[in-house]
Design a protein around this motif. Structure first.
Motif, mmCIF file in Angstrom:
data_model
loop_
_atom_site.group_PDB
_atom_site.id
_atom_site.type_symbol
_atom_site.label_atom_id
_atom_site.label_comp_id
_atom_site.label_asym_id
_atom_site.label_seq_id
_atom_site.Cartn_x
_atom_site.Cartn_y
_atom_site.Cartn_z
ATOM 1 N N SER A 22 -82.255 38.047 20.621
ATOM 2 C CA SER A 22 -80.829 37.804 20.477
ATOM 3 C C SER A 22 -80.368 37.003 21.673
ATOM 4 N N ASP A 23 -79.133 36.487 21.587
ATOM 5 C CA ASP A 23 -78.612 35.759 22.732
ATOM 6 C C ASP A 23 -78.532 36.649 23.969
ATOM 7 N N ALA A 24 -78.132 37.911 23.740
ATOM 8 C CA ALA A 24 -78.011 38.825 24.880
ATOM 9 C C ALA A 24 -79.371 39.025 25.541
ATOM 10 N N GLN A 25 -80.375 39.228 24.690
ATOM 11 C CA GLN A 25 -81.725 39.379 25.235
ATOM 12 C C GLN A 25 -82.172 38.084 25.907
ATOM 13 N N ALA A 26 -81.843 36.968 25.269
ATOM 14 C CA ALA A 26 -82.235 35.675 25.839
ATOM 15 C C ALA A 26 -81.564 35.453 27.193
ATOM 16 N N ASP A 29 -83.440 37.415 29.597
ATOM 17 C CA ASP A 29 -84.690 36.695 29.850
ATOM 18 C C ASP A 29 -84.453 35.516 30.788
ATOM 19 N N ALA A 30 -83.350 34.818 30.593
ATOM 20 C CA ALA A 30 -83.078 33.626 31.397
ATOM 21 C C ALA A 30 -82.995 33.989 32.876
ATOM 22 N N ALA A 31 -82.341 35.105 33.157
ATOM 23 C CA ALA A 31 -82.253 35.542 34.557
ATOM 24 C C ALA A 31 -83.642 35.855 35.103
ATOM 25 N N ASN A 32 -84.446 36.504 34.268
ATOM 26 C CA ASN A 32 -85.819 36.824 34.687
ATOM 27 C C ASN A 32 -86.619 35.552 34.939
ATOM 28 N N ILE A 33 -86.466 34.602 34.009
ATOM 29 C CA ILE A 33 -87.190 33.335 34.153
ATOM 30 C C ILE A 33 -86.764 32.634 35.434
ATOM 31 N N PHE A 34 -85.454 32.661 35.698
ATOM 32 C CA PHE A 34 -84.982 31.970 36.893
ATOM 33 C C PHE A 34 -85.474 32.653 38.162
ATOM 34 N N ASN A 35 -85.412 33.991 38.181
ATOM 35 C CA ASN A 35 -85.868 34.721 39.368
ATOM 36 C C ASN A 35 -87.366 34.585 39.570
ATOM 37 N N SER A 36 -88.086 34.437 38.479
ATOM 38 C CA SER A 36 -89.539 34.416 38.575
ATOM 39 C C SER A 36 -90.085 33.009 38.767
ATOM 40 N N THR A 37 -89.463 32.041 38.123
ATOM 41 C CA THR A 37 -90.069 30.714 38.034
ATOM 42 C C THR A 37 -89.179 29.594 38.573
ATOM 43 N N CYS A 38 -88.010 29.413 37.963
ATOM 44 C CA CYS A 38 -87.179 28.233 38.279
ATOM 45 C C CYS A 38 -86.742 28.220 39.741
ATOM 46 N N GLY A 39 -86.476 29.440 40.275
ATOM 47 C CA GLY A 39 -85.965 29.559 41.632
ATOM 48 C C GLY A 39 -86.946 29.104 42.695
ATOM 49 N N TRP A 40 -88.215 28.918 42.301
ATOM 50 C CA TRP A 40 -89.209 28.421 43.251
ATOM 51 C C TRP A 40 -88.779 27.054 43.793
ATOM 52 N N CYS A 41 -88.149 26.251 42.918
ATOM 53 C CA CYS A 41 -87.736 24.902 43.321
ATOM 54 C C CYS A 41 -86.215 24.775 43.472
ATOM 55 N N HIS A 42 -85.474 25.535 42.659
ATOM 56 C CA HIS A 42 -84.012 25.412 42.695
ATOM 57 C C HIS A 42 -83.467 26.573 43.523
ATOM 58 N N GLY A 53 -86.246 21.169 43.988
ATOM 59 C CA GLY A 53 -85.394 20.674 42.902
ATOM 60 C C GLY A 53 -83.945 20.561 43.332
ATOM 61 N N PRO A 54 -83.142 19.865 42.532
ATOM 62 C CA PRO A 54 -81.732 19.668 42.901
ATOM 63 C C PRO A 54 -80.887 20.907 42.646
ATOM 64 N N LYS A 55 -79.672 20.875 43.202
ATOM 65 C CA LYS A 55 -78.664 21.891 42.906
ATOM 66 C C LYS A 55 -78.280 21.768 41.424
ATOM 67 N N LEU A 56 -78.125 22.915 40.753
ATOM 68 C CA LEU A 56 -77.806 22.913 39.328
ATOM 69 C C LEU A 56 -76.358 23.309 39.060
ATOM 70 N N MET A 57 -75.776 24.095 39.955
ATOM 71 C CA MET A 57 -74.390 24.529 39.771
ATOM 72 C C MET A 57 -73.478 23.293 39.712
ATOM 73 N N LEU A 94 -79.699 27.104 29.865
ATOM 74 C CA LEU A 94 -78.550 26.206 29.973
ATOM 75 C C LEU A 94 -77.274 27.008 30.241
ATOM 76 N N ARG A 95 -77.101 28.112 29.510
ATOM 77 C CA ARG A 95 -75.911 28.947 29.741
ATOM 78 C C ARG A 95 -75.922 29.504 31.161
ATOM 79 N N TYR A 96 -77.102 29.922 31.629
ATOM 80 C CA TYR A 96 -77.228 30.428 33.016
ATOM 81 C C TYR A 96 -76.744 29.364 34.000
ATOM 82 N N ILE A 97 -77.191 28.136 33.792
ATOM 83 C CA ILE A 97 -76.826 27.041 34.709
ATOM 84 C C ILE A 97 -75.319 26.772 34.636
ATOM 85 N N ARG A 98 -74.776 26.742 33.438
ATOM 86 C CA ARG A 98 -73.345 26.439 33.283
ATOM 87 C C ARG A 98 -72.469 27.550 33.856
#
Lengths: 104, 576
Positions: A22-26, A29-42, A53-57, A94-98
């Motif tokens: 679901s979107d809620a689950q997603a 998940d997005a927060a988990n993905i960011f804490n685990s993976t994306c945050g390595w560069c951002h 990586g660049p600033k996303l906010m 995308l929603r996390y970033i926005r």
């Protein structure tokens, strides 16, 4: 071959991939993905420039650009996650970033 | 025909020059195990990653020295192309020929006097995989022995090339990188009739491996998993079966001690990098000391069996690898010692016989992750913990007070020259789930920002110290941390390639700057010295950026902000 198999087995773990139902689950998940993976560069969860990586906010890039960049990556800059994440998860990122807001 | 003639001439010259073994009877005799064992006596060549098994990054050549270095000038350059993230490798030099690898494991053999290309080899890589990897496509070096050049690839292969022709001799797939994501970014190490290489693995929820393969056939001789769960002692140090996703790569080459037939190798941090345990022995994402991550291992060279070890950072929650850092072999007061800097900034001095602690000293100024590390036992004193949420002002940063490019030791000055970074980090630690399907993803466990200490920006310094006591002789400060090797020579010189693009030469005894030249891009790799046709050269690689220096473009403005991340050059200097 035996060596290869043994290395593979050591890497196999029962934890499921991002199984978004679901979107809620997603979003979770997005927060988990960011804490685990994306945050390595951002850095700062995407709030600050200073890492690989660049600033996303407050990114001025449009949604289509960000979605495509997550899926396809950019050679030598950003990995492609289209094979690892499903559409719901990429939309959640995308929603996390926005929704990123400054922190004190 | 020309290249063979040149090689033959080089071999003849080497033979006539004395001090080097007689001309080899066959290709397999070129750079023999015996020659590697005594590489420290061979000033003309640079035969292994850190020059010789002593790991000194030292050249015995004196033609370029403190008196005439002001006349140093560019002799030739080589541009390899396709240099994503610049050049990061340590070149090697044998009999007047320079060998090096660029991004994407592209290997070149160049005439050491002119830069004329003798051969090149571009492996066909799994480009689809590389597009999914975070640390791709950097390559940090090659090894040479038995007539062959060895290079690892980011898609999990080890390749051997004929050092005379560049023709492929064998190409073996060692790691299922398509599944595990990790491959080989570090340099191999040639030992006896084997090639040793370790995988990446500190940031991913997989387990690293050190491989030993037959140098002539590519067949695996042994493999060692730093997290070998068949050993109850290891398995018992990971609560909740967390060993299965524990990391423990071994990405940088160690060294070899021929006297005891021992391979010294460092392992990476555990995964996830950061942890939320209040009591790390009982809870958190990976309860326990997490053997053998962030450890120094002594392996039997013939079998890969663990002889002894020291875990420098038990239950590492800061990304303080032992995979970084050289193993400097020092003989002091009748004792055989090994000096190994850990990414935390603490430098461990070991007895070579059993890795027992002789001393521990600290290279960086800003440090609070522990109160101290006991210089007699190596135990962490007053260690801090991390909790879910904000953890601010932790020093040093996970980018490391000590980086992976090696420092250097000059047996003539008795000084050890090491680049050190001063940086701290703010963490927002989170409970995360490892992702291994369909392909392993980074397993970090926190959001973070890198800061400077005390409200400053991060900065760096290169210190000259006694390697055993840590006593400081001089220190040279830099705006941005150095993420490149240092080189010291018998000509009383210290070369420091900096992040702004300048290559500096200092008096190795006093630290006085004697010369500098701008290479046009930051330095993020190796620097060596060698001799070709009777003349001494200094070769350095340039190109932005290594992982830990990428942020420079945001932090310091020009010239860092203008540095391209897809160019690289090899610049070779000689006296005018």
């Amino acid at each position: 071959m035996r060596l290869l198999v043994s290395v593979m087995l050591l890497g196999l773990v029962a934890a499921p991939a991002f199984a978004a139902e679901s979107d809620a689950q997603a979003d979770k998940d997005a927060a988990n993905i960011f804490n685990s993976t994306c945050g390595w560069c951002h850095q700062g969860g995407g709030r600050v420039a200073g890492g690989i990586g660049p600033k996303l906010m407050n990114s001025e890039r449009d949604d289509a650009f960000i979605l495509n960049r997550i899926r396809a990556g950019k050679e030598g800059k950003m990995p492609a996650f289209g094979g690892s994440l499903n559409d719901a998860q990429i939309q959640a990122l995308l929603r996390y970033i926005r929704n990123l807001k400054p922190e004190n | 025909m020309k290249r063979f003639g040149m090689m033959a001439l080089a071999l003849l010259a080497a033979t006539m020059g004395g001090g080097i073994a007689a001309a080899p009877a066959s290709a397999q005799d070129m750079v023999s195990a015996e020659k590697l064992n005594h590489a420290d006596k061979d000033a003309k060549d640079w035969l292994s990653y850190r020059g010789s098994y002593l790991d000194y990054n030292f050249s015995g050549l004196t033609q370029i020295n403190a008196k005439n270095v002001k006349n140093l000038n560019v002799a030739w350059m080589h541009t390899p192309g396709r240099s994503k993230w610049g050049l990061q490798a340590m070149p090697l030099a044998v009999d007047g020929v320079l060998y090096y690898a660029g991004s994407y494991s592209r290997v070149f053999a160049l005439d050491g006097a002119t830069g004329q290309v003798i051969w090149n080899y571009f492996p066909e890589l799994d480009e689809a995989l590389i597009a999914k990897q975070t640390h791709s496509p950097d390559n940090r070096g090659i090894a040479i022995s038995r007539g062959k050049v060895y290079v690892g690839t980011i898609d999990g292969r080890l390749i051997a090339l004929d050092m005379r022709t560049g023709k492929k001799v064998w190409d073996v797939k060692l790691v299922n990188s398509q599944k595990l994501t990790i491959g080989f970014s570090g340099a191999p190490l040639a030992v006896k009739n084997m090639v040793i290489i370790g995988t990446q693995g500190g940031e991913w929820p997989v387990i690293g491996t050190i491989f030993a393969v037959d140098a002539d056939t590519g067949k695996t001789v042994w493999q060692y998993h730093p997290i070998d769960a068949s050993d109850p002692k290891v398995k018992g140090s990971w609560g909740n079966d967390s060993w299965k996703t524990g990391g423990g790569g071994a990405w940088q080459p160690g060294t070899y001690d021929p006297a005891s037939n021992t391979i010294w190798w460092g392992t990476s941090n555990p995964a996830p990098l950061f942890d939320w345990a209040k009591d790390w022995e009982k809870d958190g994402s990976r309860p326990g000391v997490n053997l053998y991550t962030s450890s120094v291992l002594a392996l039997d060279a013939d079998t890969g069996k663990l002889k002894f070890y020291h875990q420098e950072i038990p239950h590492d929650i800061w990304d303080f690898d032992s995979a970084v850092g050289e193993f400097v072999m020092i003989d002091r007061g009748g004792k055989d010692l090994v000096v190994h800097p850990n990414k935390s900034g603490y430098v461990f001095v070991y007895n070579r016989a059993d890795a027992s602690i002789v001393n521990v000293w600290r290279a960086n100024e800003n440090s609070n992750f522990v109160q101290n590390i006991d210089p007699h036992t190596g135990q962490l004193i007053g260690r801090t913990s991390e909790a879910v949420g904000d953890n601010k002002g932790i020093c040093p940063s996970f980018t490391g007070a000590i980086g992976w490019p090696p420092g250097s030791y000059n047996p003539k000055t008795g000084l050890y020259y090491r680049a050190v970074a001063e940086a701290c980090m703010n963490l927002k630690v989170a409970k995360t789930t490892p992702v291994v399907e369909p392909q392993a993803q980074l397993f970090v466990g926190a959001q973070f920002t890198v800061t400077g200490p005390n409200g400053q920006k991060p900065f760096g310094h290169v210190d000259a110290r006694d390697p055993v006591t840590g006593k400081l002789k001089f220190s040279i400060k830099f705006q941005a941390p150095i993420v490149a090797s240092t080189l010291t020579t018998a000509g009383n010189l210290l070369f420091v390639p900096d992040a702004a693009g300048w290559l500096h030469a200092y008096d190795a005894t006093t630290g006085k700057e004697l010369w500098k030249h701008n290479d046009g891009s930051s330095h993020n790799g190796g620097i060596i010295s060698y001799e070709a046709h009777g003349k001494q050269y200094v070769a350095v690689v340039a190109g932005c950026c290594s992982l830990s220096s990428f942020g420079n473009q945001f932090t310091y403005g020009l010239p860092y902000s203008a540095q391209s991340t897809d160019q690289g050059e090899l610049i070779v200097y000689a006296l005018k």
